[in-house]
Design a protein around this motif. Sequence first.
Motif, short mmCIF file in Angstrom:
data_model
loop_
_atom_site.label_atom_id
_atom_site.label_comp_id
_atom_site.label_asym_id
_atom_site.label_seq_id
_atom_site.Cartn_x
_atom_site.Cartn_y
_atom_site.Cartn_z
N THR A 225 0.78 4.07 -2.90
CA THR A 225 0.54 5.49 -2.58
C THR A 225 1.67 6.35 -3.14
O THR A 225 1.42 7.43 -3.71
CB THR A 225 0.44 5.71 -1.07
N LEU A 226 2.87 5.85 -3.00
CA LEU A 226 4.04 6.57 -3.50
C LEU A 226 3.98 6.73 -5.01
O LEU A 226 4.24 7.81 -5.55
CB LEU A 226 5.30 5.79 -3.11
N LEU B 172 13.84 2.83 0.54
CA LEU B 172 12.56 2.80 1.27
C LEU B 172 12.13 1.36 1.55
O LEU B 172 11.71 1.04 2.66
CB LEU B 172 11.48 3.53 0.46
N PHE C 194 6.54 6.39 6.70
CA PHE C 194 7.45 5.93 5.65
C PHE C 194 7.43 6.85 4.43
O PHE C 194 8.45 7.04 3.77
CB PHE C 194 7.13 4.48 5.25
N LEU C 195 6.27 7.42 4.14
CA LEU C 195 6.20 8.37 3.02
C LEU C 195 6.99 9.64 3.34
O LEU C 195 7.70 10.17 2.48
CB LEU C 195 4.75 8.72 2.70
N GLU D 98 1.47 9.35 -5.89
CA GLU D 98 1.98 10.70 -5.61
C GLU D 98 3.00 11.13 -6.66
O GLU D 98 2.98 12.28 -7.10
CB GLU D 98 2.62 10.74 -4.22
N LEU D 99 3.85 10.20 -7.06
CA LEU D 99 4.84 10.52 -8.09
C LEU D 99 4.15 10.84 -9.41
O LEU D 99 4.51 11.80 -10.09
CB LEU D 99 5.80 9.33 -8.29
N ARG E 202 0.82 -1.21 0.00
CA ARG E 202 0.00 0.00 0.00
C ARG E 202 0.86 1.26 0.00
O ARG E 202 0.53 2.25 -0.66
CB ARG E 202 -0.95 -0.01 1.20
N ILE E 203 1.96 1.22 0.73
CA ILE E 203 2.85 2.39 0.77
C ILE E 203 3.44 2.64 -0.61
O ILE E 203 3.48 3.78 -1.08
CB ILE E 203 3.97 2.18 1.82
N LEU E 204 3.87 1.57 -1.25
CA LEU E 204 4.47 1.73 -2.59
C LEU E 204 3.44 2.20 -3.62
O LEU E 204 3.75 3.02 -4.49
CB LEU E 204 5.10 0.41 -3.04
N TYR F 168 10.59 8.84 2.97
CA TYR F 168 10.98 8.79 1.55
C TYR F 168 11.26 10.19 1.02
O TYR F 168 12.22 10.43 0.27
CB TYR F 168 9.89 8.11 0.74
N GLN G 272 13.61 4.42 -3.88
CA GLN G 272 12.59 3.38 -3.64
C GLN G 272 13.22 2.14 -3.02
O GLN G 272 12.63 1.52 -2.13
CB GLN G 272 11.89 3.01 -4.95
N MET H 277 11.56 -0.36 5.13
CA MET H 277 10.27 -0.97 5.49
C MET H 277 10.46 -2.41 5.96
O MET H 277 9.87 -2.83 6.96
CB MET H 277 9.29 -0.92 4.30
N GLN I 16 2.05 4.41 7.53
CA GLN I 16 2.17 4.73 6.12
C GLN I 16 2.72 6.15 5.93
O GLN I 16 3.64 6.37 5.15
CB GLN I 16 0.77 4.62 5.50
#
Lengths: 158, 174
Positions: free
Chosen positions: A39-40, B10, B43-44, A43-44, A35-37, B47, B7, B14, B40
């Motif tokens: 979301t990332l 990150l 971590f964002l 956003e990107l 989920r974090i990836l 990043y 990435q 994680m 979440q």
Amino acid sequence: MTGRMEYLTDAELENMLCDIEQNDMVQAPPDMQERILETLKCELHKSQSLEAMEQEPFIQKTTEQLISKQDKIIAYKRYRFRVMTTVAAAVMVVFLLPRLENLQQPQVDFPKLLQKQEELIQSKYATREEILNRKGMLETVLGDVNIFADNSKWNLFR
Amino acid sequence: MEGIDSQEILIRLMNQYQNLIFSICLKLTGDYFVAEDLTQETFLAAYNHLEECPKDAEKAWLARIASNKCIDYLRAAARRVVPTEEDEIHSLENPSDEEPLRQVLNSEIMEELRCCCNALSPPYREVAIAHFLEGKNAKEIADGSQTGVNTIKTHIRRARELLKKSYRKELLQE
């Protein structure tokens, strides 16, 4: 713990970390990383599309400027043509209208007209002298003839 | 290239610290789903500020971000709550008595979550227990049952929504 809702000090944070690592560690949800990836990635993608949009108005504006410039030139030429034709028509009206009016209405000389009319009248109708002269002429031609009716005799017929 | 490197960093962070960060958030907030969201966000944020990360103190750096985010959340939550007359009187009578930051045992929170999962109706109950308590992902749950991965994902999503409602009701009642 310091005060109400204040950030933890370094010592407090360290104590909490030790406590958690020794006693209270919990497993994070299994799909957390995914989920974090995701979301990332969103956003990107958003930031990239925003950057593209910031450039796009410039490109759009340039294209619009080009298009509108051509349109503006054409519009200006049309406007110029209209103005010129209007001016030409106005000039024509100013000069030609009086002449047109003259052609439609003939020039009438009223004194001459009156004189002519009088001559006509005079020529058409005999004057008293002329009639009397004609009578005199008739008498000489007809002799002793009474061409005029005798009123006394006329009374007899009544 | 830089994006890919970031990435990878990150993902490494994680893998190494997600349980720790989640535990910190759970301990400070006392809410499983809020802790999920704050982890979440942690971590964002990490990043976005990877260049500030000290190489020999990654754990402390991440823990600091997580704890500050939790405190910010609690402050915002406290502002949303309208104080009653009793609270105001109490604060007037005891101005020095400031409410300390409440830390909850994570085991207690997980126990409450287990009760909420058991209260769900099937098929959400089994999926919720497998996912939230046993830590299985959608693929693992699908392999164990005769259901497709997409169906399991839908069940997990639905179970999460139901749990949020019932879990928060219980917290409010406390």
